[in-house]
Design a protein around this motif. Structure first.
Motif, PDB file in Angstrom:
ATOM      1  N   ILE A 236       0.781  -1.495   0.257  1.00 13.55           N
ATOM      2  CA  ILE A 236       0.081   0.566  -0.295  1.00 13.55           C
ATOM      3  C   ILE A 236       1.166   1.382  -0.314  1.00 13.55           C
ATOM      4  N   ASP A 237       1.167   1.581  -1.052  1.00 11.31           N
ATOM      5  CA  ASP A 237       2.309   2.176  -1.050  1.00 11.31           C
ATOM      6  C   ASP A 237       1.671   4.065  -1.370  1.00 11.31           C
ATOM      7  N   GLU A 238       0.356   4.461  -0.781  1.00  7.29           N
ATOM      8  CA  GLU A 238       0.030   5.884  -0.489  1.00  7.29           C
ATOM      9  C   GLU A 238      -0.976   5.004   0.158  1.00  7.29           C
ATOM     10  N   ALA A 239      -1.792   5.803   1.317  1.00  6.90           N
ATOM     11  CA  ALA A 239      -2.006   6.102   2.471  1.00  6.90           C
ATOM     12  C   ALA A 239      -2.367   6.731   3.606  1.00  6.90           C
ATOM     13  N   GLY A 240      -3.118   7.759   4.049  1.00 10.17           N
ATOM     14  CA  GLY A 240      -2.905   8.324   4.640  1.00 10.17           C
ATOM     15  C   GLY A 240      -4.039   9.474   5.206  1.00 10.17           C
ATOM     16  N   SER A 241      -3.926  10.196   6.088  1.00  8.60           N
ATOM     17  CA  SER A 241      -5.236  10.728   7.039  1.00  8.60           C
ATOM     18  C   SER A 241      -4.877  12.124   7.650  1.00  8.60           C
ATOM     19  N   PRO A 242      -5.669  12.519   8.103  1.00 10.67           N
ATOM     20  CA  PRO A 242      -5.415  14.034   8.741  1.00 10.67           C
ATOM     21  C   PRO A 242      -4.670  14.001   9.871  1.00 10.67           C
ATOM     22  N   MET A 243      -3.175  14.276  10.306  1.00  8.31           N
ATOM     23  CA  MET A 243      -2.364  14.194  10.970  1.00  8.31           C
ATOM     24  C   MET A 243      -2.672  15.672  11.897  1.00  8.31           C
ATOM     25  N   THR A 244      -3.209  16.832  11.123  1.00  9.08           N
ATOM     26  CA  THR A 244      -2.532  18.408  11.966  1.00  9.08           C
ATOM     27  C   THR A 244      -4.275  18.826  11.897  1.00  9.08           C
ATOM     28  N   THR A 245      -5.528  18.026  12.367  1.00  7.57           N
ATOM     29  CA  THR A 245      -6.004  18.792  13.154  1.00  7.57           C
ATOM     30  C   THR A 245      -6.857  18.064  14.257  1.00  7.57           C
ATOM     31  N   GLY A 246      -5.646  17.604  14.857  1.00  5.24           N
ATOM     32  CA  GLY A 246      -6.165  16.891  16.572  1.00  5.24           C
ATOM     33  C   GLY A 246      -7.174  15.494  16.454  1.00  5.24           C
ATOM     34  N   LEU A 247      -6.936  14.669  15.309  1.00  8.05           N
ATOM     35  CA  LEU A 247      -8.109  13.781  16.000  1.00  8.05           C
ATOM     36  C   LEU A 247      -6.916  12.699  16.475  1.00  8.05           C
ATOM     37  N   ASN A 248      -8.103  12.155  17.314  1.00 10.45           N
ATOM     38  CA  ASN A 248      -7.456  10.943  18.133  1.00 10.45           C
ATOM     39  C   ASN A 248      -7.428   9.217  17.014  1.00 10.45           C
ATOM     40  N   TYR A 249      -6.149   9.256  16.756  1.00 12.07           N
ATOM     41  CA  TYR A 249      -6.330   7.616  16.243  1.00 12.07           C
ATOM     42  C   TYR A 249      -6.563   6.107  16.906  1.00 12.07           C
ATOM     43  N   SER A 250      -5.652   6.910  18.439  1.00 18.01           N
ATOM     44  CA  SER A 250      -5.901   5.486  19.481  1.00 18.01           C
ATOM     45  C   SER A 250      -7.091   4.389  19.538  1.00 18.01           C
ATOM     46  N   ALA A 251      -6.903   3.245  20.032  1.00 15.20           N
ATOM     47  CA  ALA A 251      -7.843   2.268  20.386  1.00 15.20           C
ATOM     48  C   ALA A 251      -8.593   3.356  21.099  1.00 15.20           C
ATOM     49  N   GLY A 252      -9.932   2.741  21.167  1.00 14.91           N
ATOM     50  CA  GLY A 252     -11.298   3.223  21.913  1.00 14.91           C
ATOM     51  C   GLY A 252     -11.821   4.718  21.386  1.00 14.91           C
ATOM     52  N   GLY A 298      15.692  19.012  10.873  1.00 15.59           N
ATOM     53  CA  GLY A 298      15.339  17.192  10.801  1.00 15.59           C
ATOM     54  C   GLY A 298      13.446  17.618  11.306  1.00 15.59           C
ATOM     55  N   LEU A 299      13.098  16.743  11.861  1.00 12.85           N
ATOM     56  CA  LEU A 299      11.557  16.435  11.475  1.00 12.85           C
ATOM     57  C   LEU A 299      11.242  16.504  13.039  1.00 12.85           C
ATOM     58  N   ALA A 300       9.758  16.860  13.236  1.00 17.66           N
ATOM     59  CA  ALA A 300       9.302  17.095  14.355  1.00 17.66           C
ATOM     60  C   ALA A 300       7.382  16.293  14.018  1.00 17.66           C
ATOM     61  N   VAL A 301       7.489  15.083  14.476  1.00 16.89           N
ATOM     62  CA  VAL A 301       5.931  14.359  14.505  1.00 16.89           C
ATOM     63  C   VAL A 301       4.391  15.116  14.470  1.00 16.89           C
ATOM     64  N   ASN A 302       3.668  15.331  14.249  1.00 15.81           N
ATOM     65  CA  ASN A 302       2.500  15.962  13.837  1.00 15.81           C
ATOM     66  C   ASN A 302       1.139  15.612  14.874  1.00 15.81           C
ATOM     67  N   ASN A 303       1.488  13.618  14.777  1.00 14.74           N
ATOM     68  CA  ASN A 303       0.566  13.467  15.356  1.00 14.74           C
ATOM     69  C   ASN A 303       1.231  11.918  16.211  1.00 14.74           C
ATOM     70  N   ALA A 304       0.974  12.181  16.841  1.00 14.58           N
ATOM     71  CA  ALA A 304       1.820  11.021  17.679  1.00 14.58           C
ATOM     72  C   ALA A 304       0.576   9.757  18.193  1.00 14.58           C
ATOM     73  N   SER A 305      -0.455   9.626  17.972  1.00 12.16           N
ATOM     74  CA  SER A 305      -1.761   8.536  17.776  1.00 12.16           C
ATOM     75  C   SER A 305      -1.583   8.095  16.955  1.00 12.16           C
TER      76      SER A 305
END
Length: 316
Positions: A236-252, A298-305
């Motif tokens: 799957i060499d493209e898959a993506g989702s919003p990472m700068t809008t505050g979504l929580n991707y954690s379980a639950g 370098g780089l910083a991560v936009n969304n840890a979850s």
């Protein structure tokens, strides 16, 4: 050539795609303007004025960030004839060489400029690929994707074009060629079934804006139908989702929202079927989907979850 060397050479040329693709834990490094550009492709952070040394130095920071901040071992980079058949290529190679110098896999993918799903200029396309494969065909960490999102072609026409590419570049092991699914890379069942493309890897694109479902079950069904029985060959060499809008991707927090359900289903299925994921984009300035942003050299991560969910999909 000795008999032993000849046998080893023939074995290399006939090596098929592996039985799983989860060795590709990747990110796309993309042009701020998108990679569909009529001109040089210039990934975010680079400039057209950069020398090879400057590209290499800047890329070292980005690639190190992908490795240390994200955990990636693969980067997918765009190419086009405008970039390769010009003096930009000698400098742009600094980004490829940096990734290879850091032990990364590199997927080089052709992006057309006219946005019609066809190779813009077949002669220039061939010249481009001759140069690219000439420069990197001998490096086992470089993979070649003849075209990104070939939506202008019917299945038969696309298989024919890829077959011609494979014949022209028969020195490249098929296990290092990544054949895009039909349409917007959105289904691999047709190319997977094509005997002319046997032994190649396949690439699938899959996005949450393609449907409005809010459950992992619905997204899992959607993705499974696009894969058919070809998961073992598919990245799957493209898959993506919003990472700068505050979504929580954690379980639950996954079912109930289109994008969190989509990313959970995609990563769960990829992990279960041992499929590689190359996230879109690892870095692209101004893109809400960008997994990282530039921070110093370098780089910083936009969304840890979100990153944690992608790493789960990678099997980490």
């Amino acid at each position: 050539m000795t008999a032993v060397a000849l046998a080893a050479s023939l074995l290399t040329l006939s090596t098929p795609a592996s039985a799983a693709t989860n060795g590709f834990r990747g990110v796309n490094w993309a042009d701020q303007r998108d990679n569909y550009v009529d001109g040089w492709v210039i990934p975010s952070g680079l400039t057209a004025a950069d020398s090879y040394a400057t590209v290499r130095t800047k890329a070292d920071g980005v690639i190190t960030g992908f490795q240390q901040q994200v955990g990636a071992n693969t980067v997918r980079l765009p190419i086009n004839p405008q970039s390769v058949n010009s003096d930009w290529w000698a400098r742009y190679k600094g980004a490829i060489d940096s990734a290879l110098g850091h032990g990364m896999k590199v997927i080089l993918s052709y992006w057309e400029a006219n946005k019609d799903g066809y190779v813009d200029d077949p002669a220039a396309w061939n010249t481009m690929w001759d140069r690219v494969t000439g420069d990197y065909g001998g490096n086992g960490n470089v993979y070649f994707e003849p075209m990104n999102e070939p939506f202008g072609y019917s299945l038969s026409a696309w298989v024919s074009l890829c077959s011609t590419w494979l014949s022209r570049h028969a020195n490249i092991p098929r296990g290092r060629v990544v054949i895009s699914g039909t349409g917007y890379n959105d289904n691999v069942t047709g190319v997977g079934a094509a005997s002319a493309l046997s032994g190649t890897l396949l690439s699938l694109h899959f996005y949450g804006f393609w449907a409005s479902d809010t459950t992992r079950a619905a997204w899992t069904s959607n993705l499974s139908n696009r894969l058919g029985s070809y998961s073992s060959r598919t990245i799957i060499d493209e898959a993506g989702s919003p990472m700068t809008t505050g979504l929580n991707y954690s379980a639950g927090h996954q079912d109930g929202n289109t994008f969190t359900a989509y990313l959970a289903a995609t990563t769960d299925l990829a992990r279960a079927r041992q499929m590689g994921i190359v996230y879109w984009p690892g870095l692209r300035t101004g893109d809400t989907y960008s997994l990282t942003r530039q921070s110093g050299s370098g780089l910083a991560v936009n969304n840890a979850s979100g990153l944690a969910q992608i790493r789960w999909g990678w099997g980490l």
